[in-house]
Design an enzyme around this catalytic site. Structure first.
Site, short mmCIF file in Angstrom:
data_model
loop_
_atom_site.label_atom_id
_atom_site.label_comp_id
_atom_site.label_asym_id
_atom_site.label_seq_id
_atom_site.Cartn_x
_atom_site.Cartn_y
_atom_site.Cartn_z
N ALA A 2 38.09 48.18 -2.59
CA ALA A 2 38.63 47.79 -3.88
C ALA A 2 39.69 48.04 -4.45
O ALA A 2 39.37 49.59 -4.46
CB ALA A 2 37.22 47.80 -4.38
N CYS A 3 40.70 48.31 -5.13
CA CYS A 3 41.56 48.75 -5.52
C CYS A 3 41.88 48.93 -6.48
O CYS A 3 42.34 47.25 -6.36
CB CYS A 3 42.54 48.45 -4.21
SG CYS A 3 42.10 49.16 -2.29
N THR A 4 43.55 49.63 -6.98
CA THR A 4 44.29 48.33 -8.05
C THR A 4 45.90 49.12 -7.57
O THR A 4 45.95 50.22 -6.93
CB THR A 4 43.61 49.17 -8.76
OG1 THR A 4 42.37 48.87 -9.64
CG2 THR A 4 44.41 48.23 -10.36
N GLU A 95 45.90 46.05 -1.00
CA GLU A 95 44.92 45.43 -2.04
C GLU A 95 44.51 44.21 -1.83
O GLU A 95 45.46 43.37 -1.30
CB GLU A 95 46.21 45.20 -3.03
CG GLU A 95 45.29 44.86 -4.30
CD GLU A 95 44.22 45.78 -4.85
OE1 GLU A 95 43.54 45.64 -5.71
OE2 GLU A 95 45.28 45.99 -5.51
#
Length: 494
Positions: A2-4, A95
Site C-alpha cells: 500500500a502506497c501513495t 505503487e
C-alpha cells in the site's frame, strides 16, 4: 504494498525542479524496516534472481551507481524501492494498483508455481521486489526507464499490478502495468501535479501517439489489438479511458483509494473545484477525480510532504479530530498511516550543476509524526544514521527513532503534537540552511573530487543536525506519554 504517490512537473514546482515522491507502506499487520544506501556498480551480478518469483534475468552490464531504500532485514529480496542513479535519473517503484477480471482474464498475471507432484517449478514474473534494481542502474533518462521496463514486462511479465515513476531534470513519466505483460505510460505535463493512491490512475490516453511518435504516451506494441480483441474499451465516444478499461471501481476503492486522491487535490486546489458539501463537484468517493491538475500555486517539497502525511485534517474523517460526528472519524484510509515505512521525495534541480543537482528527501515511519531530510544523491556513501538500520531497535538509527516518536506521539496526541510540529520545522529549517551552505561551497570549488567530498560532508552535517533534533523530540514525547500513564499520582514523596 500500500502506497501513495505524487508527481510534480517542472513548471508546477517552486524552482523548476521535477519532483517525484512516494510513501512506501507495509501491508496490514507488519512493519518493514528500511535503510538509505548507495549501491555501487560492482554489486550488480551478471544474472539477477528474484527471491519471491525465482525468475532469472541476465543484466546488461555497465551498471551505474545508484542510491536505494532496500529492506533492512534480509529474506524477502532487495526491494530497492526508490533511488537516483549516477546519470541523475530518479525512479520510485512501486505503487500497487488495481485491475479488473476482464484484463486479468485476457492477460493473466505471471505467478510463481513451486515444484509439486513431479512437476518442475515455474518462475513468476517481476514485481516490486525487483523493478528498481533491474531498471535504474541501466538508464540515462526517464524515457529510457519506460522503454527498459516495458521490454522486461513483455519478456518476463509481472505477478502484480504496479505503477512506476521515472524522472530526469526535464521529464517525468508514469507507467502502469496492465495484466501480466501489457503496460501504458504517460509523460506528466510540465505544468501539473499527479496524485496516485493504490488504484490505476491514468484517465486519458492517446493510442495514436503511443504507437506512433511517442511524444507524450507509450505502451505495449500490441495494445490496440489487445484492447479490441478483449472488448476492453468501455467508452461511448471512442475516447479511451484507461481507468474504465483496465482499472477498478470497487466499493473498497471508495474507502481505501479515492479518498486519498480527493484530499490531495482538495488541499492543493482548494478554490478550483467544490470539494465539500451537498453541491460538491468531487467527493471522497468520486470515481472521476482528475489524474492531474494545474496547482493554484507552485509546489514545494514541504507541500508534497504535507499531503503525504495527511490524515484528513480539517474534514470529518480525521481520526484525531475532536469535532464532528465521531462515527466518521477514521472512515477513510489515511495517507499518513502507522505503516508508512519511508517516504522518498526525489528533486532534480535545474539551477545547479549536474554534480549536485539531485536531492533525495528521506523520512521514516508514520508521516503524520515524522520529518523529511534532504541529502545529496550523487555520493558514494550515505550517513550511518540512515544506513545502519537492522532488526534491532536502536536510538542510533533514524528509522527506529522515527518509529518510537510516532508511536509515542500518537498515544499522547494532544500533548505531543506541538513537539512534532516544532521538530519538523526545526529539521527542515536547519537542513535547508546546510543544503544552501554546501551548495555554495561546491559552487566555489572547481575540483570534482573536492566537490564530491563536500557532498559527503554536507550529508554528514545534515545527519548530525537531524540526530540532535530527533533525540530532543524523542525525549519530549517520551515525557508526555510517561506523564499520562494510568498509574500516575499527583502527590510527591517530598
Amino acid at each position: 504494498m500500500a502506497c501513495t504517490t505524487i508527481l510534480v512537473g517542472k513548471n508546477a514546482s517552486y524552482d523548476g525542479s521535477t519532483m517525484i515522491a512516494r510513501n512506501d507502506d507495509s501491508g496490514s499487520g507488519h512493519f518493514t524496516a528500511k535503510k538509505f544506501v548507495v549501491v555501487p556498480p560492482e554489486e550488480h551480478p551478471a544474472v539477477y534472481k528474484s527471491v519471491l518469483s525465482h525468475v532469472e534475468i541476465p543484466l546488461p552490464g555497465n551498471a551505474l551507481r545508484m542510491t536505494a531504500m532496500p529492506n533492512a532485514v534480509e529474506g524477502k529480496g532487495i526491494w530497492a524501492a526508490s533511488g537516483v542513479n549516477a546519470a541523475n535519473v530518479g525512479m520510485t517503484a512501486t505503487e500497487t494498483i488495481t485491475s479488473n477480471p476482464r484484463v486479468l482474464g485476457a492477460d493473466p498475471l505471471v505467478v510463481y508455481q513451486p515444484a509439486r507432484d513431479g512437476q518442475p517449478e515455474v518462475p513468476g514474473g517481476i514485481g516490486e521486489e525487483d523493478i528498481v534494481y533491474l531498471v535504474l542502474p541501466y538508464i540515462h533518462s526517464a524515457r529510457e526507464g519506460v522503454q527498459r521496463l516495458g521490454s522486461l514486462l513483455k519478456e518476463y511479465g509481472t505477478y502484480e499490478m504496479n505503477g512506476i515513476a521515472f524522472q530526469d531534470v526535464d521529464e517525468i513519466w508514469w507507467l502502469e502495468t496492465i495484466g501480466g505483460h501489457h503496460w501504458i505510460a504517460r509523460r506528466v505535463p510540465d505544468d501539473v501535479y499527479v496524485v496516485m493512491p493504490n488504484q490505476l490512475g491514468i484517465d486519458a490516453f492517446d493510442l495514436d501517439d503511443a504507437l506512433g511518435e511517442q511524444k507524450n504516451f507509450m505502451c505495449s506494441a500490441d495494445l490496440r489489438e489487445f484492447i479490441a480483441e478483449n472488448h476492453l474499451d468501455l467508452s461511448l465516444n471512442g475516447k479511451l479511458n484507461p481507468r474504465d478499461a483496465f482499472g477498478s471501481h470497487e466499493d473498497a476503492d471508495h474507502v481505501y483509494n479515492t479518498p486519498r486522491a480527493w484530499f490531495m487535490l482538495r488541499y492543493l486546489n482548494p478554490r478550483t473545484k467544490v470539494w465539500d458539501g451537498p453541491n460538491a463537484e468531487y467527493g471522497p468517493r468520486s470515481d472521476d477525480l482528475p489524474w492531474c491538475m494545474v496547482p493554484e500555486k507552485k509546489l514545494t517539497p514541504e507541500d508534497v510532504k504535507y499531503v503525504l502525511s495527511s490524515h484528513y485534517q480539517g474534514t470529518p474523517y480525521d481520526p484525531y479530530a475532536s469535532y464532528g460526528d465521531p462515527a466518521m472519524r477514521g472512515a477513510y484510509r489515511s495517507i499518513g498511516i502507522n505503516r508508512n515505512d519511508f517516504m522518498a521525495l526525489i528533486q532534480m534541480r535545474p539551477d545547479v550543476p549536474e554534480a549536485y543537482r539531485a536531492v533525495e528527501w528521506i523520512a521514516y515511519a508514520s508521516n503524520a509524526f515524522n520529518t523529511m531530510v534532504p541529502f545529496y544523491a550523487n555520493v558514494t556513501e550515505t550517513p550511518a544514521y540512515l544506513a545502519c538500520t537492522t532488526k534491532e531497535v536502536s536510538t542510533d538509527s533514524f528509522y527506529w527513532v522515527s518509529r518510537m516518536i510516532a508511536a509515542m506521539a500518537d498515544a499522547s496526541y494532544s500533548k505531543s503534537l506541538i513537539h512534532v510540529e516544532r521538530y519538523e520545522l526545526a529539521v527542515l529549517s536547519s537542513c535547508r540552511a546546510l543544503l544552501n551552505q554546501y551548495d555554495k561551497l561546491q559552487a566555489a570549488e572547481t575540483d570534482p573530487a573536492k566537490q564530491a567530498a563536500l557532498r559527503i560532508a554536507g550529508n554528514e552535517a545534515i545527519a548530525k543536525a537531524l540526530k540532535a533534533h530527533a533525540a530532543d523530540t524523542l525525549d519530549k514525547v517520551l515525557f508526555e506519554l510517561s506523564s499520562g500513564m494510568k498509574n500516575a499520582y499527583s502527590r510527591s514523596d517530598a
